[in-house]
Design an enzyme around this catalytic site. Structure first.
Site, mmCIF file in Angstrom:
data_model
loop_
_atom_site.group_PDB
_atom_site.id
_atom_site.type_symbol
_atom_site.label_atom_id
_atom_site.label_comp_id
_atom_site.label_asym_id
_atom_site.label_seq_id
_atom_site.Cartn_x
_atom_site.Cartn_y
_atom_site.Cartn_z
ATOM 1 N N GLY A 1 2.706 -1.000 4.211
ATOM 2 C CA GLY A 1 2.930 0.384 3.818
ATOM 3 C C GLY A 1 4.402 0.654 3.593
ATOM 4 O O GLY A 1 4.977 0.328 2.551
ATOM 5 N N GLY A 2 5.048 1.223 4.605
ATOM 6 C CA GLY A 2 6.437 1.676 4.520
ATOM 7 C C GLY A 2 7.401 0.723 3.828
ATOM 8 O O GLY A 2 8.156 1.130 2.931
ATOM 9 N N GLU B 1 -6.848 5.142 7.616
ATOM 10 C CA GLU B 1 -6.579 6.552 7.295
ATOM 11 C C GLU B 1 -7.779 7.180 6.582
ATOM 12 O O GLU B 1 -8.079 8.361 6.768
ATOM 13 C CB GLU B 1 -5.288 6.652 6.457
ATOM 14 C CG GLU B 1 -4.059 6.424 7.345
ATOM 15 C CD GLU B 1 -2.889 5.735 6.667
ATOM 16 O OE1 GLU B 1 -2.801 5.739 5.427
ATOM 17 O OE2 GLU B 1 -2.027 5.175 7.397
ATOM 18 N N GLY C 1 2.460 2.240 10.698
ATOM 19 C CA GLY C 1 3.465 3.275 10.499
ATOM 20 C C GLY C 1 4.193 3.671 11.778
ATOM 21 O O GLY C 1 4.902 4.673 11.820
ATOM 22 N N GLU D 1 -5.778 -4.543 10.566
ATOM 23 C CA GLU D 1 -4.710 -3.577 10.810
ATOM 24 C C GLU D 1 -4.986 -2.784 12.086
ATOM 25 O O GLU D 1 -5.743 -1.809 12.059
ATOM 26 C CB GLU D 1 -4.610 -2.590 9.637
ATOM 27 C CG GLU D 1 -4.321 -3.234 8.312
ATOM 28 C CD GLU D 1 -3.700 -2.246 7.325
ATOM 29 O OE1 GLU D 1 -2.600 -2.535 6.832
ATOM 30 O OE2 GLU D 1 -4.291 -1.185 7.078
ATOM 31 N N ASN E 1 0.887 -1.170 0.000
ATOM 32 C CA ASN E 1 0.000 0.000 0.000
ATOM 33 C C ASN E 1 0.924 1.218 0.000
ATOM 34 O O ASN E 1 1.496 1.557 1.030
ATOM 35 C CB ASN E 1 -0.881 -0.038 1.257
ATOM 36 C CG ASN E 1 -1.667 1.242 1.464
ATOM 37 O OD1 ASN E 1 -1.771 2.073 0.561
ATOM 38 N ND2 ASN E 1 -2.232 1.409 2.656
ATOM 39 N N TRP E 2 1.059 1.810 -1.161
ATOM 40 C CA TRP E 2 2.023 2.920 -1.284
ATOM 41 C C TRP E 2 1.556 4.197 -0.581
ATOM 42 O O TRP E 2 2.334 5.120 -0.406
ATOM 43 C CB TRP E 2 2.281 3.223 -2.757
ATOM 44 C CG TRP E 2 3.066 2.179 -3.494
ATOM 45 C CD1 TRP E 2 3.440 0.938 -3.046
ATOM 46 C CD2 TRP E 2 3.596 2.289 -4.829
ATOM 47 N NE1 TRP E 2 4.152 0.279 -4.004
ATOM 48 C CE2 TRP E 2 4.271 1.078 -5.118
ATOM 49 C CE3 TRP E 2 3.566 3.296 -5.806
ATOM 50 C CZ2 TRP E 2 4.904 0.856 -6.341
ATOM 51 C CZ3 TRP E 2 4.198 3.063 -7.024
ATOM 52 C CH2 TRP E 2 4.854 1.856 -7.282
ATOM 53 N N LYS E 3 0.279 4.246 -0.239
ATOM 54 C CA LYS E 3 -0.309 5.463 0.364
ATOM 55 C C LYS E 3 -0.014 6.668 -0.530
ATOM 56 O O LYS E 3 0.056 6.507 -1.750
ATOM 57 C CB LYS E 3 0.214 5.652 1.791
ATOM 58 C CG LYS E 3 0.025 4.383 2.630
ATOM 59 C CD LYS E 3 0.161 4.605 4.095
ATOM 60 C CE LYS E 3 -0.054 3.292 4.827
ATOM 61 N NZ LYS E 3 -0.076 3.420 6.262
ATOM 62 N N HIS F 1 -9.621 1.707 4.659
ATOM 63 C CA HIS F 1 -8.352 1.851 5.387
ATOM 64 C C HIS F 1 -8.554 2.809 6.566
ATOM 65 O O HIS F 1 -9.320 3.771 6.456
ATOM 66 C CB HIS F 1 -7.256 2.370 4.447
ATOM 67 C CG HIS F 1 -5.896 2.281 5.062
ATOM 68 N ND1 HIS F 1 -5.437 3.222 5.947
ATOM 69 C CD2 HIS F 1 -4.923 1.347 4.954
ATOM 70 C CE1 HIS F 1 -4.225 2.850 6.369
ATOM 71 N NE2 HIS F 1 -3.892 1.727 5.769
ATOM 72 N N SER G 1 3.226 -2.154 10.257
ATOM 73 C CA SER G 1 4.674 -2.289 10.450
ATOM 74 C C SER G 1 5.217 -3.677 10.085
ATOM 75 O O SER G 1 6.139 -4.164 10.726
ATOM 76 C CB SER G 1 5.074 -1.905 11.881
ATOM 77 O OG SER G 1 4.705 -0.553 12.137
HETATM 78 P P1 PGA Z 1 2.727 0.273 7.555
HETATM 79 O O1 PGA Z 1 1.261 0.531 6.932
HETATM 80 O O2 PGA Z 1 3.204 -1.034 6.977
HETATM 81 O O3 PGA Z 1 3.551 1.441 7.081
HETATM 82 O O4 PGA Z 1 2.553 0.218 9.013
HETATM 83 C C1 PGA Z 1 0.338 -0.524 6.739
HETATM 84 C C2 PGA Z 1 -0.969 0.016 6.203
HETATM 85 O O5 PGA Z 1 -1.427 1.062 6.656
HETATM 86 O O6 PGA Z 1 -1.573 -0.605 5.305
#
Ligand code: PGA
Length: 250
Positions: free
Chosen positions: A233-234, A96, A172, A166, A9-11, A94, A212
């Site tokens: 994500g990251g 966010e 993150g 999640e 997930n590149w966000k 998500h 994470s």
């Molecule tokens: P993260 O994000 O791996 O950077 O914690 C995961 C996500 O929000 O899908």
């Protein structure tokens, strides 16, 4: 057997120029064909993903969409737009989107129904906040999200669904849920799908853990019975790390 599924997930990262480089780099790494690999990119990078990943086994998708096919919805993208670039997935709900942009379960449910109607595989995110975890309300929270988000979804469709558990406090932050806690929640979710649908559906639905996930902890998480994949994500923003996640069994 459920096929393991690792999705980046590149966000809100990667301009089109940067996305092209990363997509090429990912395409040129050797990935375990027994694991489904995909990237969910910003809307503006979807055309590049479609062109660059064409002919590869790597899947791709959007990070959100509106449920209508077209019309006066400034700033949104539609399922038809995702279909046109041949996207496979769309991330919906998500945390966010829920927390920063105020998306509620009623809206997410409409999006889920629309995604299935248009042949897209939704990656439905759910998870509790730190306060809810501290009050031991994680099951209650996830239950209410899933029940509301899957309202009206057929048994045939639910079998194609990917659910990403999640916990918000692990996203993150570098704080991963322990593999045991992640497994307990994924098992809880599978059990919930069984109660809402059937044993067959519960066995078919794929459940990812997200928060994470990185090359250093992916093995332990993926070894758990009810964890079928990861939403990352990251650590998905570097081709090398992404490849290490997909190739966790090697
Ligand atoms: P993260 O994000 O791996 O950077 O914690 C995961 C996500 O929000 O899908």
């Amino acid at each position: 057997m459920r096929k393991p599924v690792i999705v980046g997930n590149w966000k809100m990262n990667k301009t089109v120029t940067e996305a092209k480089d990363l997509l090429e780099a990912i395409k040129n790494t050797e990935l375990d064909s027994e694991v489904e690999a995909g990237v969910c990119v910003p809307a503006i990078d979807l055309c590049a993903a479609s062109k660059i990943l064409d002919g590869s086994d790597i899947k791709f998708g959007g990070q959100n969409m509106y449920y209508e096919e077209s019309g006066a919805f400034t700033g949104e993208i539609s399922p038809l737009m995702l279909n046109d670039v041949k996207a496979d997935y769309v991330i919906l709900g998500h945390s966010e989107r829920r927390d920063i942009f105020g998306e509620c379960d009623e809206l997410i449910n409409k999006k889920i129904l629309s995604a299935f109607e248009h042949g897209l595989t939704p990656i439905l995110c759910c998870g509790e906040s730190l306060e809810e975890r501290e009050a031991n309300k994680q099951e209650e929270k996830v239950k209410s999200q899933i029940e509301a988000d899957l309202k009206g979804v057929s048994e045939d469709d639910v079998k194609k669904l990917i659910i990403a558990y999640e916990p918000i406090w692990a996203i993150g932050t570098g704080k991963t849920a322990s593999a045991e806690d992640a497994e307990a929640m994924c098992a809880y979710i599978r059990n919930l799908v069984e109660k809402l649908y059937s044993k067959e559906s519960a066995e078919a639905v794929r459940i990812q853990y997200g928060g994470s996930v990185k090359p250093a902890n992916v093995k332990e998480l993926m070894a758990k019975e009810n964890i079928d994949g990861a939403l990352v994500g990251g650590a998905s923003l570097k081709a090398e790390d992404f490849a290490a996640l997909v190739n966790h069994r090697k």
